[in-house]
Design an enzyme around this catalytic site. Structure first.
Site, PDB file in Angstrom:
ATOM      1  CB  CYS A  31    -145.219-104.050 -44.750  1.00  0.00           C
ATOM      2  SG  CYS A  31    -146.331-103.895 -43.337  1.00  0.00           S
ATOM      3  CB  CYS A  70    -146.821 -98.032 -47.283  1.00  0.00           C
ATOM      4  SG  CYS A  70    -145.595 -97.787 -45.978  1.00  0.00           S
ATOM      5  CB  CYS A 106    -143.861 -81.485 -47.894  1.00  0.00           C
ATOM      6  SG  CYS A 106    -145.121 -80.411 -47.207  1.00  0.00           S
ATOM      7  CD  GLU A 158    -142.741 -72.073 -37.298  1.00  0.00           C
ATOM      8  OE1 GLU A 158    -143.842 -72.499 -36.905  1.00  0.00           O
ATOM      9  OE2 GLU A 158    -142.270 -72.311 -38.427  1.00  0.00           O
ATOM     10  CG  ASP A 197    -139.695 -75.805 -45.291  1.00  0.00           C
ATOM     11  OD1 ASP A 197    -140.486 -76.504 -45.953  1.00  0.00           O
ATOM     12  OD2 ASP A 197    -138.980 -76.263 -44.386  1.00  0.00           O
ATOM     13  CB  CYS A 230    -144.197 -99.391 -38.519  1.00  0.00           C
ATOM     14  SG  CYS A 230    -144.093 -98.304 -39.951  1.00  0.00           S
ATOM     15  CB  CYS A 253    -151.407-100.443 -42.872  1.00  0.00           C
ATOM     16  SG  CYS A 253    -150.481 -98.941 -42.481  1.00  0.00           S
TER      17      CYS A 253
END
Length: 399
Positions: A70, A81, A356, A285, A329, A165, A78
């Site tokens: 990119c 990334c 994550c 949740e 999670d 992108c 940017c």
């Protein structure tokens, strides 16, 4: 902008899409560099005890260095990334090193010899199908003062306009977003669902108010269909849901009659995968949109119940007594001490932790350890190629 230039010998990778170097005894966190390189770096931030810098000239490149695919990736460009300058295998090795370092330093894991892993530790983070580009099915654009859409620079409110992108799904790249002007300050959320639906929702950046709603999108997983608000949470990699649900089932090995909790369960994807193999499954949740979607999608599964509420508050209720297995999670910040303690006090035989963020995961692993649970199996997936992010799934069982 701080403009000092330093010549640095780049050391190991660190959490956050950076490498560590030293200059006159001071720690320097360097972006756009790779371990073992010699670079000339521009200092971008001075803090007590450390500096931040961008590698602007590569004097001695790593064998893992590649030309970023990119043109908008790099210093002052940017910030989306972190690793476009590294080959894709190298990216996964770097992420594996980060995960092991976090588990050692923050998680208190000192011996990995008994840990069940799919591959060797140096290649712990596994690739998902499809390659490192054109995978992202949910993209958020920001609109600058000139009305053009783009992405924020790293640690900045400045916006870099882009022509497209490269990591966005082809269906998102095809949306008419970047070839027109928008009201300055607009946030545009673009979605390409697993069913082929696309949507673009606009919001006012200051208030978050939706200024241009879109029709719901359909997502498919575990043999089912969910109808979701375009802004609702769903995994952004098209192959992530299948990989994660398969891994969780392999780790938990549910049996008939067993009770399960799906905590921070969203629209109930893990519950849908578990329900045919066990007894009652309770999804907790807080987001009302996710709960409504999950109830619609799983209404024929009589053993699945949704509870809308904060996980810590729900688990503090003494009527929540026993459970055999848990899917945990949490958000990027992790589950935290209170939630981990509430889970451990119920004595489940297995907890599948879907994480994550490796640092938050490691901290919670340490807390589980204090409560008598050990990390016994581990898998990680490069579900965010070209970025610093990846997903980890760990199995925790009583000692």
């Amino acid at each position: 902008m701080v403009t000092d230039l330093l010549e640095l010998e780049v050391g190991p990778v660190a959490h956050g899409g950076i490498c560590v170097a030293r200059h006159e005894g001071q720690v320097v966190f360097v972006r756009h560099a790779l371990p073992g390189e010699r670079v000339r770096a521009r200092v971008t931030d001075r803090r007590k005890g450390f500096l931040r810098a961008d590698a602007v000239e590569i004097l001695l490149p790593s064998p893992d260095r590649v030309i970023p695919p990119c043109p908008f990736a790099g210093p002052s460009a940017c910030g989306g990334c972190d690793w476009q300058h590294a080959s894709w295998p190298a990216q996964r090795r770097l992420k594996s090193q980060v995960l092991l370092e976090q588990l050692t330093r923050l998680g208190g894991v000192s011996d990995f010899s008994d840990l069940s892993v799919v591959s060797d530790l140096s290649e712990l983070v596994e690739a998902l199908p499809g390659g490192p580009l054109s995978w992202r099915t949910r993209v958020q654009y920001a609109v600058g003062a000139d009305g053009r859409a783009g992405f924020h620079r790293h640690r900045s409110s400045g916006i870099v306009p882009v022509d497209r992108c490269r990591i966005a799904h082809p269906a998102i790249q095809a949306l008419p977003i970047l070839d027109r002007t928008w009201p300055p300050g607009t946030i545009i959320e673009a979605v390409a669902s697993s069913s082929g639906d696309t949507a673009a929702v606009t919001r006012a950046s200051r208030t978050g108010r939706v200024t241009s709603p879109a029709a719901p999108v359909r997502e498919h997983a575990a043999g089912r269909e969910w109808t979701l608000d375009p802004g609702a949470f769903w995994q952004v990699h098209p192959h992530a849901v299948e990989a994660f649900t398969t891994t969780v089932l392999d780790m938990l090995r549910p049996a008939e009659g067993e009770r399960a909790w799906d905590l921070y369960g969203g629209a109930g994807v893990f519950a849908a995968a578990l329900a045919p193999h066990c007894g009652p499954v309770t999804v907790v949740e807080s987001d009302h949109r996710a709960v409504a979607s999950g109830r619609r999608a799983l209404r024929d599964l009589r053993n699945v119940t949704f509870v809308r509420g904060d996980v810590a508050q729900v688990l503090s209720n003494p009527s929540w007594r026993t459970v055999d297995m848990v899917v945990l999670d949490p958000p990027r910040s992790g589950a935290g001490r209170a939630v981990v303690s509430w889970i451990a006090s119920r004595g489940p035989r297995a907890v599948a932790y879907v994480a994550c963020d490796p640092a938050a995961f490691a901290r919670d692993v340490r807390t589980f350890g204090e409560q008598g649970y050990a990390l016994t199996s581990l898998r990680a997936f490069d579900s965010f190629p070209m970025t610093q992010h990846f997903e980890t799934i760990g199995l925790l069982t009583p000692r």
